[in-house]
Design a protein around this motif. Structure first.
Motif, short mmCIF file in Angstrom:
data_model
loop_
_atom_site.label_atom_id
_atom_site.label_comp_id
_atom_site.label_asym_id
_atom_site.label_seq_id
_atom_site.Cartn_x
_atom_site.Cartn_y
_atom_site.Cartn_z
N LEU A 173 -33.53 -14.37 -2.42
CA LEU A 173 -32.76 -15.13 -3.40
C LEU A 173 -31.77 -15.69 -2.59
CD1 LEU A 173 -32.07 -12.38 -6.30
CD2 LEU A 173 -33.90 -14.44 -6.24
N LEU A 174 -31.13 -15.26 -1.80
CA LEU A 174 -29.99 -16.20 -0.95
C LEU A 174 -30.42 -17.16 -0.14
CD1 LEU A 174 -28.02 -13.15 0.57
CD2 LEU A 174 -27.90 -14.34 -1.73
N TRP A 175 -32.19 -17.00 0.48
CA TRP A 175 -32.55 -17.96 1.00
C TRP A 175 -33.25 -19.12 0.27
CZ3 TRP A 175 -38.14 -18.01 0.84
CH2 TRP A 175 -38.90 -19.11 1.96
N MET A 176 -33.82 -18.72 -0.80
CA MET A 176 -34.26 -19.60 -1.78
C MET A 176 -33.09 -20.64 -2.34
SD MET A 176 -36.98 -17.61 -4.34
CE MET A 176 -37.24 -19.00 -5.31
N ARG A 177 -32.08 -19.94 -2.54
CA ARG A 177 -30.63 -20.88 -2.89
C ARG A 177 -30.13 -21.78 -1.89
NH1 ARG A 177 -25.34 -18.77 -6.17
NH2 ARG A 177 -23.99 -20.59 -5.76
N ALA A 178 -30.51 -21.46 -0.60
CA ALA A 178 -30.44 -22.48 0.47
C ALA A 178 -31.27 -23.31 0.77
CB ALA A 178 -30.06 -21.45 1.70
N GLY A 179 -32.53 -23.33 0.03
CA GLY A 179 -33.55 -24.18 0.11
C GLY A 179 -34.84 -23.79 0.45
N SER A 180 -35.07 -22.37 0.64
CA SER A 180 -36.21 -22.02 1.09
C SER A 180 -36.82 -22.70 2.32
CB SER A 180 -37.31 -22.24 -0.06
OG SER A 180 -36.75 -21.35 -1.23
N LYS A 181 -35.92 -22.68 3.40
CA LYS A 181 -36.31 -23.40 4.62
C LYS A 181 -35.74 -22.55 5.76
CE LYS A 181 -34.15 -27.15 3.21
NZ LYS A 181 -33.69 -28.58 3.22
N GLY A 182 -36.76 -22.72 6.67
CA GLY A 182 -36.23 -21.96 8.04
C GLY A 182 -36.30 -20.51 7.90
N ARG A 183 -35.85 -19.92 8.77
CA ARG A 183 -35.43 -18.34 9.07
C ARG A 183 -34.81 -17.81 7.91
NH1 ARG A 183 -32.65 -14.59 12.32
NH2 ARG A 183 -31.59 -16.18 13.07
N ARG A 184 -35.14 -16.55 7.62
CA ARG A 184 -34.33 -15.85 6.52
C ARG A 184 -33.62 -14.64 7.02
NH1 ARG A 184 -38.25 -15.52 2.87
NH2 ARG A 184 -38.87 -13.39 3.47
N ILE A 185 -32.48 -14.48 6.54
CA ILE A 185 -31.68 -13.21 7.21
C ILE A 185 -32.12 -12.00 6.55
CG2 ILE A 185 -29.43 -12.19 7.46
CD1 ILE A 185 -28.17 -15.07 7.70
N GLU A 186 -32.92 -11.16 7.06
CA GLU A 186 -33.54 -10.02 6.42
C GLU A 186 -32.82 -8.79 6.27
OE1 GLU A 186 -36.38 -10.42 5.06
OE2 GLU A 186 -37.94 -11.89 6.09
N THR A 187 -31.83 -8.57 7.14
CA THR A 187 -31.16 -7.34 7.12
C THR A 187 -29.69 -7.78 7.11
OG1 THR A 187 -31.77 -7.03 9.19
CG2 THR A 187 -33.04 -5.63 7.66
#
Length: 713
Positions: free
Chosen positions: A622-636
């Motif tokens: 959800l944090l990644w989607m709010r930031a635009g669903s782009k690039g790498r995601r912080i998983e942990t």
């Protein structure tokens, strides 16, 4: 049963006379009709969550025994506690909503968690796969979950950020195409229409919060609910401009009642600041047009040589005549008298000035006929509405084209204008009025919108192996609908929360390919198994939550593989997909698209687990989607106490804020940062050291507050 009638029934149980008095008053009130759409807001829907772990305090239903095809106990129970007995996990239950509570002890495996719409939710996402072919492009996302809850999740990630919403909701035809409170709504249900309206209203109220003021909502529907839907949209979308479009989706027609139905409808609801982007096609009149370098859009002229049925000389004797032309200036002079069937044409005839005669000769070198008569042809020549093409040595003839009757009508109406005439040939330069684009009409009639050929057949081709989806939309109809809204928005975000087979995502990919856009789609669908397949699966001792059962659900069996196939150009069985995309931008389906997509399943978290960082792995998407669903995601959670990726950053240990703020400031692509703290003063202290262009979000306060409020209930 509606909520009011349910409460009256409860009142009767406690005080019969009071209940009857309330019922009489209710009937008087319900008989009154004020202006506008009136319907009963039925008791809030609930949804079963198979596979969701059981917790103390949950609401549950008791499942029927494996192998049973009966519906089972539909009552709701509350989990008081969970115990182990003789190696089996048992739940102690209490019946909800009755005067005399009933208790039971049931095996945990025989229970399914139920979420009611009056309950708050705290959503998360778990990734179930991805396809990556688009480099640094944003990801299209597919969410498997109840769409009302998914919409609520999007209020945290995309509130006021959606450019276009396209939905194809259940049509409420009475053919078991949708459920209300775990029951299929059939045509014999007395509350069928009000249940559907309540179902739609709840979702539209949340969807409205997601749209930009410049955005638009598109809803497709057929004759079963079109009139009620129009009124509902007017009542829920105040300030929007709403127009109804009629789309021919089945030219062959389906006989219903006295007439044969060929159409369905789409409501276009334009936000208060919405601007539309007309296309090169108005989707009703001239079917073909081309846009030239000078910025004008021109119609395609019709070939004069008759083709298809009744195209031979013998079929229309009076339409076999010579057309005199000047081969040097390529000027068309006039048509001569028709040649009777008993006489043969002279292909070498010339007049004194060197002008030659053109005869209608077909590709197979047989004699054909022209498409219009001598009188009409000569009249069109005077107006400059006939054009001479290239010489064909094989046929000893010239290509000729003319403005069809429909195009001539459009000139009379002012849709087409004569920009000028060629000084040598006299042929008119006909263009569409205004610009290179044309305003789309409210009636669409295009071959490309055939739901059979470009919906059902196309989905079958993409999925292969006999997989099918009932009544998918034509890919090109969805593409044309979205083009009006997002043509000039290369970074648009498009939402479809009744995604079905995934046509909306597919259409967005095609639009991206046509203009190099980086638009992204968000598709929401559940994993419901088709009603026609459930009986057989139950007979095999399967039920919702089992891996084999879930494998046959819409999301797993249709949506995910269809979107993956569109991107890769290969079926789920890894076979190259045959055929070409047609109409706008023709290319092999096997080429696929340079796009990225990721698939998620919606989860239901507890506020305690969220606030104590125990649910971070599910909150991370959800944090990644709010930031635009782009690039790498912080998983942990980062060991260093902070981390910065392509578009956002996360700070967990505020003692490391200096290094974090420095990293954010040196990265020009960071648009948002999440700071985990319960201390507002420390949060503000970090914010003061961040660049002004970066949006700071406090976790988990912002997340929990967003979902503490009941959205659209």
């Amino acid at each position: 049963m509606s909520r009011l009638t349910d409460l009256i029934a409860q009142a009767k149980e406690r005080d019969l006379e009071l209940g009857r008095e309330l019922e009489r008053e209710f009937k008087v009130l319900s008989a009154r009709r004020s202006f506008g759409l009136n319907f009963e807001r039925h008791r809030p829907e609930n949804v079963e969550l198979p596979g969701r772990p059981l917790r103390k305090g949950d609401k549950v239903r008791v499942l029927p025994p494996r192998g049973s095809t009966t519906k089972g106990d539909q009552r709701l129970w509350k989990v008081l506690r969970i115990e182990s007995e003789n190696g089996m996990r048992l739940a102690r239950l209490e019946l909800i909503g009755v005067a005399d509570p009933e208790s039971a002890s049931v095996a945990v495996d025989d229970l399914v968690v139920v979420a009611e719409f009056r309950d708050y939710i705290y959503p998360g996402l778990v990734s179930t796969g991805k396809v990556e072919r688009g480099g640094d492009k944003p990801f299209h996302t597919v969410i498997n979950g109840e769409n009302f809850y998914a919409l609520e999740a999007l209020t945290y990630t995309h509130r006021g950020r959606i450019d276009a919403i396209y939905i194809d909701p259940p049509y409420n035809s009475g053919a078991s195409d949708w459920k209300y409170n775990n029951n299929y709504v059939g045509e014999d249900d007395l509350y069928r229409h009000s249940k559907w309206l309540a179902f739609m209203e709840r979702r539209l109220l949340v969807a409205r919060q997601l749209l930009k003021p410049s955005g638009a909502l598109i809803v497709t529907i057929d004759e079963h609910e079109v009139r009620r839907l129009g009124l509902l949209l007017e009542q829920t979308l105040e300030g929007f401009t709403i127009q109804q479009v009629t789309i021919v989706i089945n030219p062959k027609g389906v006989t219903q009642g006295y007439l044969s139905r060929v159409e369905e409808y789409a409501f276009f609801c334009f936000g208060p600041e919405c601007k539309i982007y007309p296309g090169d096609d108005d989707l009703l009149t001239s079917k073909d047009s081309t846009t030239s370098d000078d910025g004008y859009s021109r119609p395609r002229w019709k070939g004069l040589l008759r083709s298809g049925d009744e195209a031979e000389r013998k079929d229309r004797e009076q339409m076999f005549y010579p057309i005199w032309i000047n081969p040097k200036t390529k000027r068309i002079l006039k048509a001569g008298k028709y040649l009777p069937l008993g006489e043969e044409p002279d292909f070498n005839v010339k007049d004194e000035e060197g002008n030659v005669a053109v005869w209608p000769v077909r590709k197979d070198l047989t004699l054909g006929r022209w498409g219009i008569g001598v009188y009409t042809f000569n009249d069109l020549v005077k107006k400059g509405y006939v054009s001479l093409g290239a010489y064909d040595k094989k046929r000893k003839s010239w290509g000729l084209s003319y403005l069809s009757e429909q195009l001539r009508k459009e000139i009379d109406e002012g849709t087409l204008v004569v920009l000028g005439r060629d000084p040598n040939t006299g042929v008119a330069d006909v263009v569409y009025e205004g610009a290179a684009t044309r305003k789309v009409r409210t009636v669409w009639h295009r071959t490309s919108h055939d739901a059979g050929a470009y919906g059902t057949d196309l989905v079958g081709k993409l999925l292969g192996n006999g997989r099918a989806f009932p009544f998918p939309k034509s890919l090109y109809a969805v593409e044309d609908a979205l083009r009006i809204i997002i043509r000039g928005k290369p970074d648009a975000v498009v939402l479809d929360f009744f995604s079905g087979s995934g046509t909306t995502a597919h259409a967005v990919m095609r639009l991206n390919r046509q203009d190099g856009g980086r638009r992204q789609s968000i598709c929401v669908t559940n994993n419901e198994v088709r009603s026609s397949e459930q009986y057989a699966l139950k007979a095999e001792n399967l039920r919702p939550g089992d891996e084999e059962w879930e494998r046959h659900g819409i999301c797993e069996y249709i949506t995910k593989p269809r979107i993956a196939a569109a991107i890769t150009g290969r079926t789920p069985d890894d076979q190259v997909i045959d055929g070409d995309y047609k109409f706008t931008d023709t290319f092999p389906i096997a080429d696929g698209f340079e796009e990225n997509a990721e698939f998620f399943t919606l989860t239901y978290e507890t506020p305690v687990s969220v606030s104590h960082n125990r649910a971070f792995a599910r909150i991370a998407p959800l944090l990644w989607m709010r930031a635009g669903s782009k690039g790498r995601r912080i998983e942990t959670l980062p060991d260093e106490g902070w981390e910065v990726v392509d578009t956002y950053g996360l700070l967990v240990n505020l003692d490391k804020s200096a290094a974090f703020c420095q990293a954010v400031g040196s990265n020009g692509t960071i648009g948002i940062v999440y700071i985990v703290t319960d201390d507002d003063r420390r949060f503000q202290s970090v914010v003061r050291h961040l660049p002004d262009a970066v949006e700071p979000v406090r976790l988990y306060e912002s997340y929990l507050n967003n979902f503490r409020f009941s959205m659209g209930r």
